[in-house]
Structures are given as C-alpha cells and as structure tokens.
Design a protein around this motif. Structure first.
Motif, short mmCIF file in Angstrom:
data_model
loop_
_atom_site.label_atom_id
_atom_site.label_comp_id
_atom_site.label_asym_id
_atom_site.label_seq_id
_atom_site.Cartn_x
_atom_site.Cartn_y
_atom_site.Cartn_z
N LEU A 41 1.66 6.53 16.67
CA LEU A 41 1.56 5.66 17.84
C LEU A 41 0.98 4.30 17.48
O LEU A 41 1.41 3.26 18.00
N GLN A 42 0.01 4.29 16.58
CA GLN A 42 -0.58 3.02 16.14
C GLN A 42 0.45 2.16 15.40
O GLN A 42 0.49 0.94 15.56
N ILE A 43 1.28 2.82 14.58
CA ILE A 43 2.32 2.10 13.86
C ILE A 43 3.34 1.51 14.83
O ILE A 43 3.75 0.35 14.70
N LEU A 44 3.75 2.28 15.83
CA LEU A 44 4.69 1.80 16.83
C LEU A 44 4.13 0.61 17.60
O LEU A 44 4.84 -0.35 17.90
N GLN A 45 2.84 0.68 17.90
CA GLN A 45 2.20 -0.43 18.60
C GLN A 45 2.14 -1.67 17.72
O GLN A 45 2.34 -2.81 18.18
N LEU A 46 1.90 -1.45 16.43
CA LEU A 46 1.89 -2.56 15.47
C LEU A 46 3.26 -3.24 15.44
O LEU A 46 3.35 -4.47 15.44
N VAL A 47 4.31 -2.43 15.41
CA VAL A 47 5.66 -2.97 15.38
C VAL A 47 5.95 -3.79 16.64
O VAL A 47 6.51 -4.88 16.58
N LYS A 48 5.55 -3.26 17.80
CA LYS A 48 5.76 -3.98 19.06
C LYS A 48 5.01 -5.30 19.08
O LYS A 48 5.54 -6.34 19.48
N LEU A 73 0.84 -1.19 0.00
CA LEU A 73 0.00 0.00 0.00
C LEU A 73 0.88 1.24 0.00
O LEU A 73 1.82 1.36 0.79
N THR A 74 0.57 2.16 -0.89
CA THR A 74 1.24 3.46 -0.92
C THR A 74 0.15 4.52 -0.99
O THR A 74 -0.72 4.46 -1.87
N ALA A 75 0.16 5.47 -0.06
CA ALA A 75 -0.90 6.48 -0.04
C ALA A 75 -0.37 7.80 0.50
O ALA A 75 0.39 7.83 1.47
N ALA A 76 -0.75 8.88 -0.15
CA ALA A 76 -0.48 10.23 0.35
C ALA A 76 -1.80 10.80 0.84
O ALA A 76 -2.85 10.59 0.22
N CYS A 77 -1.78 11.46 1.99
CA CYS A 77 -3.04 11.98 2.55
C CYS A 77 -2.80 13.31 3.25
O CYS A 77 -1.66 13.64 3.62
N ALA A 78 -3.85 14.07 3.43
CA ALA A 78 -3.78 15.36 4.12
C ALA A 78 -4.56 15.26 5.43
O ALA A 78 -5.69 14.78 5.45
N ALA A 79 -3.94 15.66 6.53
CA ALA A 79 -4.60 15.61 7.83
C ALA A 79 -3.92 16.61 8.77
O ALA A 79 -3.04 17.37 8.34
N ASP A 80 -4.32 16.62 10.05
CA ASP A 80 -3.70 17.55 10.99
C ASP A 80 -2.61 16.85 11.81
O ASP A 80 -2.40 15.64 11.70
N GLN A 81 -1.92 17.64 12.64
CA GLN A 81 -0.82 17.10 13.42
C GLN A 81 -1.28 16.05 14.41
O GLN A 81 -0.58 15.08 14.67
N SER A 82 -2.45 16.22 14.96
CA SER A 82 -2.98 15.26 15.92
C SER A 82 -3.16 13.89 15.28
O SER A 82 -2.83 12.85 15.87
N THR A 83 -3.67 13.88 14.05
CA THR A 83 -3.84 12.62 13.33
C THR A 83 -2.50 11.97 13.02
O THR A 83 -2.34 10.75 13.12
N PHE A 84 -1.54 12.82 12.67
CA PHE A 84 -0.19 12.31 12.40
C PHE A 84 0.38 11.61 13.63
O PHE A 84 0.91 10.51 13.55
N GLU A 85 0.26 12.24 14.79
CA GLU A 85 0.81 11.69 16.02
C GLU A 85 0.10 10.40 16.43
O GLU A 85 0.73 9.43 16.85
N SER A 86 -1.23 10.39 16.32
CA SER A 86 -1.98 9.19 16.72
C SER A 86 -1.69 8.02 15.78
O SER A 86 -1.58 6.87 16.21
N THR A 87 -1.54 8.32 14.49
CA THR A 87 -1.21 7.27 13.52
C THR A 87 0.19 6.70 13.80
O THR A 87 0.42 5.49 13.71
#
Length: 275
Positions: A242-249, A226-240
């Motif tokens: 964290l979700q990626i880090l949790q996925l890695v763990k 999957l490759t995707a470019a998206c527009a969002a705010d800083q809060s969404t960036f930070e929460s995403t």
C-alpha cells in the motif's frame, strides 16, 4: 511533406532528401542517397536531371533510406512504372492503381485526422520494444534537449545516426514533429497495461537498460539503487504494498505538475519468493 501531392518520383526524392537534410544535416545529402542506391552521386544527379530512370530496386533502396512509409514507397514505384511504361493498356492500368492508392491514403488521412497513422497495437509493439525510442521521446518533451540533440546522444550513449533513426521512427508514428528548428514530442503521456502482450518484453528490456545505466552512474547523487530480500509476515507485505502504491500515486501527481527538465527512471519490484 505530402508525397502524394507530387506526380514525379524524382521530384519526391529531391524534396525528401532536402527536407531530411534540413532536419538532420549531411546524413541525408544526395551523395548519401546515391550510396544507399548503390550508385555514384554523379550518376544519381544525371538520372534526376534526365529522361533516364533508377531501376525498381534502386528506387526502393532510396525510399528505405529516406524512411518513406510502405504506401509512399508503393506510390513512388508506381510513378516510376508509369513513367517507363509504353503500352497504352499498361499505362492505363498503372494510372488506375495510382488513383486507387491516393484515394485510400486520403480516406485514411480523413478518418485518422489528429491520430497516429499506425494502429495502436503496431505502434505499441514498436514503441515498447525499443527502449531508446521511448527515452528519446521523453527527452523531446524537454526544451533544452529539443534544441540540442547532442545532449540526448550523450545521455543515452547513442550515435548521431542511431538517434536520427529513432527520431524518424517517432515522426513516422506521429509521436514527434519538426518545426524547422526543433524536434518536439507530440504525445507522451502513455500507460502500458500489465495485461498487454508487450508488457513482459518491455519490462525485461527496460530493466536491462536501467541496470546498464545504474552501473555507469553508481555512487552519484543522481542515482539511488536498492536491492533487499527480507523476511516478514503477510500483514507487513500488504502494508508495504500500500505504501508503494501511494508513492506511485504521489510521484505521478508531482511529475504531471512539474516542468520537464530531465528524464528520470523509477523501477519497483515487490513480491513473495514463496508461493
């Protein structure tokens, strides 16, 4: 094989070729050794069974072909020099060099017992700038692939000659061993720190290798890209993030607990285009 326990360079050539042939087949026959030296097999056989000698360049070529270490090569060249010397002073001088070299090897072996024979920095550069080396290393943690090297060739698109070169390199770095039947990875739970100078070239080479593989298996159940470019705010960036880090763990925990059956690749990029 402990090269330094033998006193004749010809014996070492024969024993090394025999050991390599047991592991990898006819690629390491004496005929192949002879070809690496630039001579006919009959000539090499005659040399090995007579008082004649290979010249220094021929011996160095044989050492390179047999994947001898720098110290092993130096030792064999000294043995040859000792056998061809005639002046007593030169013979004595060579004997002292051999004695010093063996003492160095034995001291290093004692200090590094249970570790690799190369420095961590050198091993890291070689390991992480050769993507095939890392992947073969991982495959050698899996019993099915340990028993059938042809499966690794098919999975990575490697020739048998290239695969053998990689396995020999892994053995030389203390990362794989051969028990007479199977090749097995010794150490494999590594982590490359992003601050390491080898991280960037490794990342680039790994991605190129991954993209090549994805292009070949795109659409199969074994691949999800999957490759995707998206527009969002800083809060969404930070929460995403964290979700990626949790996925890695979670993935790391699952991988550690899982039996080794296949080799998988997970690449994640998540960043801002604007500064």
């Amino acid at each position: 094989m402990d090269v330094f326990s033998h006193k004749k360079y010809k014996d070492i050539i024969v024993l090394c070729a025999k050991e390599r042939k047991q592991k990898f087949g006819q690629r390491f026959s004496l005929a192949k050794v002879a070809a690496a030296c630039g001579v006919q097999k009959t000539y090499l056989t005659k040399i090995l069974n007579s008082e004649s000698h290979l010249n220094a360049d021929q011996l160095a070529a044989a050492c390179e072909f047999l994947n001898c270490t720098d110290l092993e090569t130096e030792y064999m060249l000294l043995l040859r020099e000792q056998e061809t010397a005639t002046h007593h002073f030169r013979i004595k001088s060579i004997a002292k060099k051999i004695e010093t070299l063996i003492a160095k090897v034995r001291k290093t072996s004692a200090v590094l017992q249970g570790t690799t024979t190369l420095s961590q920095q050198e091993t890291g550069w070689i390991y992480y700038t050769d993507v095939s080396m890392q992947l073969v290393h991982l495959f050698l943690t899996i019993p099915t692939f340990q028993k059938d090297l042809g499966l690794i060739e098919k999975a990575l698109g490697l020739s048998r000659e290239r695969l053998i070169d990689v396995i020999l390199l892994l053995e030389r770095h203390g990362l794989a061993s051969f028990d007479g039947k199977t090749h097995t990875a010794l150490e494999f739970n590594f982590h490359l720190d992003p601050s390491s100078p080898v991280f960037r070239p490794y990342r680039t080479l790994q991605r190129l290798k991954s993209l090549d593989k994805i292009d070949k298996i795109q659409g199969e159940d074994s691949c999800y890209a999957l490759t995707a470019a998206c527009a969002a705010d800083q809060s969404t960036f930070e929460s995403t993030k964290l979700q990626i880090l949790q996925l890695v763990k979670n993935t790391q925990k699952s991988v550690v607990a899982s039996p080794a059956e296949s080799v998988f690749q997970l690449n994640i990029d998540f960043f801002r285009w604007d500064p």
